[in-house]
Design a protein around this motif. Structure first.
Motif, short mmCIF file in Angstrom:
data_model
loop_
_atom_site.label_atom_id
_atom_site.label_comp_id
_atom_site.label_asym_id
_atom_site.label_seq_id
_atom_site.Cartn_x
_atom_site.Cartn_y
_atom_site.Cartn_z
N LEU A 128 18.45 9.55 8.46
CA LEU A 128 17.73 10.10 7.31
C LEU A 128 17.71 9.13 6.14
N SER A 129 18.75 8.30 6.03
CA SER A 129 18.81 7.35 4.90
C SER A 129 17.70 6.31 4.99
N TYR A 130 17.26 6.00 6.21
CA TYR A 130 16.15 5.05 6.34
C TYR A 130 14.89 5.60 5.67
N ALA A 131 14.72 6.92 5.75
CA ALA A 131 13.50 7.55 5.23
C ALA A 131 13.60 7.88 3.74
N ASN A 132 14.80 8.08 3.23
CA ASN A 132 14.97 8.60 1.87
C ASN A 132 14.19 7.84 0.79
N PRO A 133 14.15 6.50 0.80
CA PRO A 133 13.42 5.80 -0.28
C PRO A 133 11.91 6.04 -0.26
N PHE A 134 11.39 6.61 0.82
CA PHE A 134 9.94 6.68 0.97
C PHE A 134 9.42 8.12 1.03
N LEU A 135 10.29 9.10 0.72
CA LEU A 135 9.90 10.50 0.84
C LEU A 135 8.92 10.90 -0.25
N GLY A 164 0.82 -1.20 0.00
CA GLY A 164 0.00 0.00 0.00
C GLY A 164 0.85 1.25 0.00
N GLU A 165 0.26 2.36 -0.44
CA GLU A 165 0.98 3.63 -0.53
C GLU A 165 0.49 4.67 0.46
N GLU A 166 -0.40 4.29 1.37
CA GLU A 166 -0.90 5.27 2.35
C GLU A 166 0.23 5.68 3.29
N GLY A 167 0.13 6.91 3.75
CA GLY A 167 1.13 7.46 4.65
C GLY A 167 2.04 8.46 3.94
N GLU A 168 2.50 9.46 4.68
CA GLU A 168 3.34 10.52 4.12
C GLU A 168 4.60 10.67 4.97
N ILE A 169 5.76 10.73 4.32
CA ILE A 169 7.03 10.95 5.00
C ILE A 169 7.76 12.09 4.30
N TYR A 170 8.24 13.06 5.08
CA TYR A 170 8.95 14.22 4.53
C TYR A 170 10.26 14.41 5.29
N SER A 171 11.27 14.89 4.59
CA SER A 171 12.53 15.28 5.21
C SER A 171 12.77 16.75 4.86
N TRP A 172 12.66 17.62 5.87
CA TRP A 172 12.78 19.06 5.65
C TRP A 172 14.12 19.53 6.19
N GLN A 173 14.91 20.18 5.34
CA GLN A 173 16.24 20.63 5.72
C GLN A 173 16.30 22.16 5.62
#
Length: 556
Positions: free
Chosen positions: A545-552, A260-269
């Motif tokens: 941050l690398s854990y999150a990068n594929p899903f941003l 599934g694609e539900e959910g939002e992840i952002y990395s703000w710098q």
């Protein structure tokens, strides 16, 4: 009483296979590990329901549950009451480790002699005073001493409980584990330990390494794992799974549970912390005003030193009129049973119709009484509250509706008796602690009345149902939010033991149900009046941050 084969989970819930196996185990001890949101607390409540309703916990035997936080212990007790009813739940004792230790000391105090002897009215304070006072850290060692030296005390505990539940077991310390072994090792008592080694963030307090393996060996416990996450959306689950690959490869969640694609992840710098504060405050205001997200479903998490990192953000939220709660300042007063009693009482006196407050009030006053006693207490409390409501009506006519609210609380406490209030928590057996809680409750309500003149509205804010919560990762354990902002994902704040830091990061990201925002700043100016070490130039924590990068979804 029902047959074991006829039992089904209460409230129509469906448990995954390992959770159902754990709930219905009748012989062996259990070592159950599970990720965040997997329903560990719910499984314990369902297990209690099974044991009590099927007679596997035979009357008059009881179930003992031990948690690490007062609110967690109360939450589990409430769940059990809702699952199997008040009568059966009256045989379910839910304490913290220190509360359980204090009950042992109070029950067998006369066995303490010499330098450890205690007077009947001993207190708990900052240091030890011969016979009159012990320190908080003395509770568990003294309880161990009593059980080690007295077969009478050991047998009394063992004959009381046929089952013991251990929540958040990954945070168990050497001393706490020693207490469990002295009390129950080598007996027929069934111990059920639940927790998540990936959430172990109490290493600084002495939490044991490899506690689940040690427990499984010592108590011949069946190891089980619960995989299903009921909290987070799939995209967030996949992020969590990447961290799990590092923390505990054997606990990686199956792919078919992550689709599934539900959910939002952002990395703000951001370049500066001021830019970060303004952007996060703008986003929070937008979510509340334009998307109608409840403020209480938004949390801002910081690894440590909250006051140093969040002061600019709190100012930005104030400017935008966003209500927020600084958890560090409140010191968890809203979780205290005595505070709950005061708030419910005032709600009954000043509200027009407050059935929930009335039910909670009575459940705290007479949780285990028989019908005749309950009816008598209900009549007395009802009569007293009616008299107080008349006084409120008169005060309204005089134009001072809330002038005597605290005097009314004092009158209520005198009417029901201070010992009744003290019985709400083992910690209140120290009257000093009870007085502190009542004083802090009065101060907190007074603060709310300074900004909200309506007492009922102020009481509704006591639990901050209408506020964004700002708290450390440690305080967020066990909580969940629609939207989580994690500030300062930087090397300068995630210093020290990296295994513990990685676990803390996992705890933080797993609080989010639908939206997760990670933020970093290149420069953080020194906080006002802070003379300690402070690094202005910052470096992003690239591993996290690398854990999150594929899903941003996108960047700012």
């Amino acid at each position: 009483m029902i047959k074991e084969e006829d039992w089904t989970p209460a409230n129509g819930l469906i448990l995954e296979p390992n959770a159902l196996t754990a709930a219905k185990e009748r012989v062996r001890c259990l070592a159950l590990t599970a990720g965040p949101g997997a329903g560990k607390t719910e499984m314990l409540a369902q297990r209690a329901d099974f044991l009590l309703r099927t007679g596997s916990c035979r009357y008059p035997k009881r179930i003992l549950a031990i948690s690490f936080k007062v609110d967690a212990a109360r939450n589990l007790k409430e769940r059990v009451r809702n699952r199997c009813g008040q009568d059966m739940a009256s045989r379910f004792d839910s304490y913290t480790f220190h509360a359980f230790a204090k009950r042992i000391i109070d029950r067998f105090r006369v066995l303490l002699t010499g330098k450890d002897a205690l007077d009947p009215n001993y207190t708990i304070g900052g240091n030890r005073i011969s016979r009159r006072q012990i320190a908080f850290g003395d509770l568990v060692p003294l309880a161990i001493q009593i059980l080690q030296t007295s077969s009478i005390a050991r047998n009394a505990i063992r004959q009381t409980y046929c089952d013991v539940f251990l929540d958040e077991f990954q945070d168990c310390t050497n001393l706490q584990y020693e207490l469990l072994k002295v009390a129950f090792l080598g007996t027929t008592t069934r111990l059920t330990a639940v927790g998540d080694t990936k959430q172990k963030i109490m290493g600084w307090a002495g939490a044991m390494d490899g506690i689940f393996a040690t427990f499984a060996e010592d108590f011949n416990a069946i190891p089980l794992n619960m995989y299903r996450n009921f909290r987070s959306k799939p995209r967030l689950l996949r992020l969590q799974n990447e961290i799990i690959r590092n923390l505990d490869p054997n606990s990686v969640m199956p792919e078919d549970q992550l689709s599934g694609e539900e959910g939002e992840i952002y990395s703000w710098q951001f370049q500066t912390c001021r830019e970060e504060a303004n952007q996060l405050a703008d986003a929070t205001a937008y979510w509340i005003e334009q998307e109608n997200r409840p403020p209480s479903e938004i949390a801002i998490l910081i690894s440590k030193q909250l006051e140093l990192y969040a002061h600019q953000l709190m100012e930005a939220l104030k400017i935008r009129g966003v209500p927020f709660r600084n958890e560090q300042q409140l010191q968890d007063i809203s979780t205290e049973p005595a505070a709950q009693l005061v708030v419910d009482y005032l709600s009954c006196v000043y509200g027009q119709c407050e059935p929930k407050a009335w039910i909670r009030l009575l459940s705290q006053m007479i949780p285990f009484a028989d019908d005749d006693t309950q009816n008598s207490v209900m009549r007395d409390i009802n009569r007293f509250i009616k008299d107080q409501r008349k006084a409120v009506t008169l005060a309204c006519l005089l134009g001072e509706p809330y002038s005597g609210w605290w005097e009314s609380v004092i009158a209520f406490v005198k009417t029901i008796g201070i010992r009744t209030v003290a019985a709400l928590s083992p910690e209140y057996e120290s009257m000093q602690r009870l007085r502190e809680v009542l004083r802090d409750t009065k101060a907190r309500i007074g603060e709310l009345l300074n900004s909200e003149k309506d007492l009922l509205k102020a009481l509704s804010q006591f639990y901050d149902d209408e506020s964004v919560r700002i708290l450390t990762i440690h305080k967020s354990k066990g909580l969940e939010f629609d939207t989580v902002i994690m500030m300062a994902i930087e090397n300068e704040i995630f210093f020290g033991n990296q295994d513990e830091n990685r676990c803390a990061f996992f705890v933080g990201v797993s609080r989010a149900k639908r939206n997760l925002i990670l933020s970093t700043a290149t420069q953080r100016e020194r906080p006002p009046n802070h003379a300690g070490r402070w690094d202005i130039n910052r470096t992003a924590q690239q591993e996290y941050l690398s854990y999150a990068n594929p899903f941003l979804r996108n960047q700012v």
